[in-house]
Scaffold this motif. Structure first.
Motif, PDB file in Angstrom:
ATOM      1  N   GLU B  55       0.836  -1.186   0.000  1.00 35.27           N
ATOM      2  CA  GLU B  55       0.000   0.000   0.000  1.00 35.27           C
ATOM      3  C   GLU B  55       0.876   1.243   0.000  1.00 35.27           C
ATOM      4  OE1 GLU B  55      -0.765   0.288   4.789  1.00 35.27           O
ATOM      5  OE2 GLU B  55      -2.347  -0.495   3.489  1.00 35.27           O
ATOM      6  N   ASP B  60      -0.581   3.048  -5.289  1.00 38.90           N
ATOM      7  CA  ASP B  60      -1.907   3.331  -5.816  1.00 38.90           C
ATOM      8  C   ASP B  60      -1.877   3.724  -7.287  1.00 38.90           C
ATOM      9  OD1 ASP B  60      -3.274   2.602  -3.621  1.00 38.90           O
ATOM     10  OD2 ASP B  60      -3.491   4.619  -2.770  1.00 38.90           O
ATOM     11  N   ARG B  63      -2.014   0.433  -8.856  1.00 38.88           N
ATOM     12  CA  ARG B  63      -3.366  -0.122  -8.718  1.00 38.88           C
ATOM     13  C   ARG B  63      -4.334   0.586  -9.660  1.00 38.88           C
ATOM     14  NH1 ARG B  63      -3.101  -3.849  -5.121  1.00 38.88           N
ATOM     15  NH2 ARG B  63      -1.928  -3.670  -3.170  1.00 38.88           N
ATOM     16  N   ALA B  64      -4.117   1.897  -9.890  1.00 40.06           N
ATOM     17  CA  ALA B  64      -4.984   2.638 -10.803  1.00 40.06           C
ATOM     18  C   ALA B  64      -4.856   2.079 -12.207  1.00 40.06           C
ATOM     19  CB  ALA B  64      -4.614   4.125 -10.779  1.00 40.06           C
ATOM     20  N   PRO B  73      -8.164  -3.627  -8.840  1.00 39.38           N
ATOM     21  CA  PRO B  73      -6.927  -3.004  -8.333  1.00 39.38           C
ATOM     22  C   PRO B  73      -5.946  -4.011  -7.750  1.00 39.38           C
ATOM     23  CG  PRO B  73      -8.716  -2.621  -6.813  1.00 39.38           C
ATOM     24  CD  PRO B  73      -9.323  -3.273  -8.015  1.00 39.38           C
ATOM     25  N   VAL B 299      -9.620   2.970  -6.374  1.00 41.19           N
ATOM     26  CA  VAL B 299      -8.414   3.568  -5.794  1.00 41.19           C
ATOM     27  C   VAL B 299      -8.717   4.935  -5.202  1.00 41.19           C
ATOM     28  CG1 VAL B 299      -6.042   4.280  -6.259  1.00 41.19           C
ATOM     29  CG2 VAL B 299      -6.996   2.327  -7.464  1.00 41.19           C
ATOM     30  N   VAL B 305      -6.163   9.707  -2.566  1.00 40.46           N
ATOM     31  CA  VAL B 305      -4.971   8.871  -2.458  1.00 40.46           C
ATOM     32  C   VAL B 305      -3.902   9.580  -1.631  1.00 40.46           C
ATOM     33  CG1 VAL B 305      -3.058   7.906  -3.798  1.00 40.46           C
ATOM     34  CG2 VAL B 305      -5.395   7.599  -4.578  1.00 40.46           C
ATOM     35  N   ASN B 309      -2.738   8.171   2.256  1.00 40.06           N
ATOM     36  CA  ASN B 309      -1.402   7.588   2.371  1.00 40.06           C
ATOM     37  C   ASN B 309      -0.391   8.486   3.071  1.00 40.06           C
ATOM     38  OD1 ASN B 309      -1.701   5.017   1.055  1.00 40.06           O
ATOM     39  ND2 ASN B 309      -2.077   6.168  -0.812  1.00 40.06           N
TER      40      ASN B 309
END
Lengths: 405, 338
Positions: B55, B60, B63-64, B73, B299, B305, B309
């Motif tokens: 993570e 991200d 994942r996007a 994702p 996401v 995001v 994070n």
């Protein structure tokens, strides 16, 4: 009467290449050679094609470009304005430094441990066995990291030396400092006339060598044994000390002192160098110990029994009878241990030691993106170093091996 | 015969090499997952959690892209890379994209043959020191021992900065962020230097973050962003517009909470184009029409995001600053979706 006629000259047929034993081996060799050349050509052409596809060319021009990075341990002049080639040279010298230091210490450890492992003293022999097994059977990378961790975690930071009542203090009359960045020791300073002292020192070394030869010859001729050790010790110290004081102490010592963030002055042995050096030496030393033990065991028992019968003490039996013969068995595997140590020194990056792998194969490779060129160059250099080591050791091996007459 | 074998081999190897460069998107689809290069662990940017699930802010981005392609994702294989191994991993095709706080520089873009597909974090190089060292400016660092990650732009900036200020330093090269943390805390180096964001991230993991301070000097520009190999522009477009979709979504007020509702159609044609209810932007990329909706639903938009994070409500606590939307005085700006 019978007439002898020559058998009809057989014309060469193509099938003979396979079915005729005279030609078959040659056919096989030619086919193998073609296959080998084809494989090699394919590898090269594949590389060229793929490089072209990536839009990359193959040239070493990057070596003359400004490197832009700094290196902490430099044996020669270097700054971030120097070229990548210079950085690689600095790295190469660092590699050679740790390799030479490592080979020397590993040999000392190896001979010492190898001999002691055969000791009649139960405790000594077992302790040496434990040492050998522990170092031989754990990967050297772990040893390097472990030595480094001990050196950095168990020693104080330079700032612990500061203040009215510091938490740490220098040892040996305030001349040596153990810190988690390395060991600082005094360095010599060369004043006027120090050259003369150095010359005297070199002359006394020559004198020791000459005296050794003279004593040996005398012993051969008359049987008298001179007290060589004490005389050599005197030749070593007396002239140099006299010259040193006559010339008014030209060679001084510069002591390390806490200045700003770090100690300055004196010589710094960085923890990265120490950790790498000690770990490689202890690791390779364990292998050399086994070679030495094997070499000694290879000498027949009769040799040492005969030496005892002649009245030689165990010490002299080892030094004069057993070890010289054992060398013939020890040297060849010793060469490959030296090569191993030199190649293992490329693990230096694990503790941030700036060797060839860390400069040319690390930062330069990364900043320029020339993987293929850097890797080939590095492989070439390691190959040359290794061949040079085994070449010179082979010369030595030839000088000690059994001369057949 | 000799020559003909040689030429034959040359031809065959040429064909093999030629066939190896199919479109990255097809490879990824055939594989069913995206290979994404990340750091070996910088909290907030890319680090595995207690369950081993990666993570972070850079994660991200990976994942996007996976969401845009597969609508999932989690269809990502993460490859941890060090400063030294990242470019080789990307150039060799081991990973499809690199999202590893990598600075966009001329030579990486042009000479190393990579394509930077945007900037997801505007950063600069800073210095972290223990407070009890009593240093308040980087110009006081003469003679200091400095821990630095090798193979990074920070290494070159550092050499230039100290040279320009005519002060000396002792570099201690370090491979990974974890190693740097250990060395710095043990006092083996006085200073740790890297991008200011990573300094904040590492400081957050210290037992006593208050004992350490980041010096005010920022000595370089470090635009960090995802990158792909040269030569496959279609793939580069997918990565670029996946990031832009997150940025535009924040600008238009599309969040993971309301994207589903807005995708039914809204009054704003740009939102409709983004979420696929109008136009054929997804098709142009070779993806489904709801590619951007999948990114935002699974996401989140750029602001979400950032907030979850590394934002001010996290232990890392980085303010938006330069990374605010252009409307709010920052540099985060996406070209329009049309």
């Amino acid at each position: 009467m019978t007439t002898l006629t020559d058998p009809p000259a057989e014309s060469f047929r193509l099938s003979q290449l396979i079915y005729d034993t005279r030609y078959r081996s040659m056919t096989i060799q030619v086919v193998a050679l073609i296959g080998f050349v084809a494989l090699f050509a394919w590898l090269i052409s594949n590389t060229i094609t793929n490089l072209a596809l990536l839009g990359k060319d193959f040239n070493f021009g990057f070596l003359s470009v400004r490197s832009g990075y700094d290196i902490n341990q430099r044996l020669v002049e270097y700054s971030s304005d120097s070229s990548h080639l210079r950085a690689a040279y600095v790295g190469l010298l660092n590699t050679l430094l740790v390799a030479v230091l490592g080979c020397a210490l590993a040999t000392v450890i190896g001979v010492f441990v190898g001999v002691l492992r055969l000791s009649n003293n139960w405790l000594t022999a077992k302790m040496m066995t434990i040492y050998v097994e522990a170092f031989r059977n754990i990967p050297v990378l772990l040893w390097i990291v472990a030595f480094f961790a001990v050196l950095t975690e168990a020693t104080p930071a330079p700032r612990a030396f500061r203040g009215e009542s510091p938490a740490a203090s220098m040892v040996l009359n305030d001349s040596v400092a153990f810190t988690n960045r390395g060991i600082y020791v005094p360095s010599p300073t060369w004043g006027d006339g120090s050259l003369f002292v150095v010359v005297v020192f070199l002359l006394s070394l020559a004198g020791i060598w000459w005296f050794g030869r003279y004593a040996h010859k005398r012993q051969n001729e008359t049987g008298d044994i001179l007290p060589t050790f004490w005389i050599k010790l005197a030749i070593f110290f007396v002239p140099v000390v006299i010259a040193y004081f006559i010339l008014g102490r030209p060679v001084g010592l510069e002591y390390p002192a806490l200045k700003g963030f770090n100690f300055s002055g004196g010589l710094q042995f960085r923890n990265s160098l120490l950790a790498l050096w000690l770990a490689l030496s202890c690791y390779t030393g364990a292998f050399i110990a086994e070679n030495v033990r094997a070499g000694i065991l290879a000498i027949s028992r009769g040799q040492s029994e005969a030496a005892s019968a002649l009245g030689l003490r165990p010490n002299r039996t080892m030094n004069l009878v057993v070890l010289p013969q054992a060398l013939r068995v020890i040297i060849p595997p010793l060469i490959s241990q030296y090569l191993n140590l030199t190649k293992n020194s490329s693990l230096a990056i694990a503790v941030g030691y700036m060797d060839l792998r860390a400069t040319l194969g690390g930062i330069t490779l990364n900043q320029t993106g020339r993987e293929l060129e850097c890797m080939l160059l590095m492989m070439g250099i390691y190959l040359i170093i290794s061949l040079a080591i085994s070449g010179s050791m082979n010369v030595y091996n030839n000088s000690v091996k059994l001369k057949e007459r | 015969m000799y020559k003909s074998v040689l030429f034959g081999v040359l031809t065959v190897s040429g064909l093999v090499a030629g066939a190896a460069t199919a479109a990255t998107l097809d490879d990824v689809k055939a594989r069913g997952s995206l290979n994404c290069g990340v750091t070996t662990g910088v909290p907030g940017f890319a680090a595995p959690d207690a369950n081993g699930v990666w993570e972070g802010f850079d994660v991200d981005v990976c994942r996007a892209v996976a969401s845009a392609i597969f609508g999932d994702p989690t269809a990502v294989n993460f490859t941890p890379t060090t400063g030294q191994t990242r470019f080789t991993a990307l150039a060799s095709g081991e990973i499809d994209m690199l999202a590893r706080n990598t600075t966009w520089t001329f030579s990486r873009d042009v000479d190393l043959k990579f394509e930077f597909t945007g900037v997801n974090y505007y950063d600069g190089q800073g210095f972290m020191v223990p407070k009890d060292l009593g240093v308040s400016s980087a110009t006081e660092l003469d003679g200091a021992t400095i821990c630095i990650q090798t193979g990074t732009t920070t290494e070159l900036n550092l050499a230039d900065y100290f040279r320009a200020n005519k002060i000396s330093y002792e570099p201690v090269p370090i491979e990974t962020s974890a190693e740097a943390r250990q060395q710095f805390l043990a006092g083996a180096c006085d200073v740790y230097t890297t991008d200011a964001s990573a300094l904040a991230a590492i400081r957050a993991t210290f037992e006593t973050p208050g004992d350490f301070t980041v010096l005010p000097e920022i000595i370089s520009k470090e635009p960090l962003g995802p990158l792909v190999r040269h030569g496959d522009n279609g793939w580069g477009d997918i990565v670029r517009w996946s990031l832009n979709a997150m940025i535009t979504a924040e600008e238009l007020g599309v969040t993971s909470a309301n994207a589903g509702e807005l995708s039914g159609g809204s009054d704003n044609p740009e939102i409709n184009r983004l979420l696929g209810s109008e136009g054929n932007l997804g098709e142009q990329l070779g993806l489904s029409a709801d590619w951007a909706k999948n990114i935002i639903m699974s996401v989140g938009n750029y602001g979400e995001v950032f907030g979850t994070n590394i934002g001010e409500n996290t232990p890392i606590g980085i303010a938006r600053g330069l990374n605010a939307q252009w409307k709010d005085g920052g540099l985060i700006y996406s070209p329009p979706f049309r």
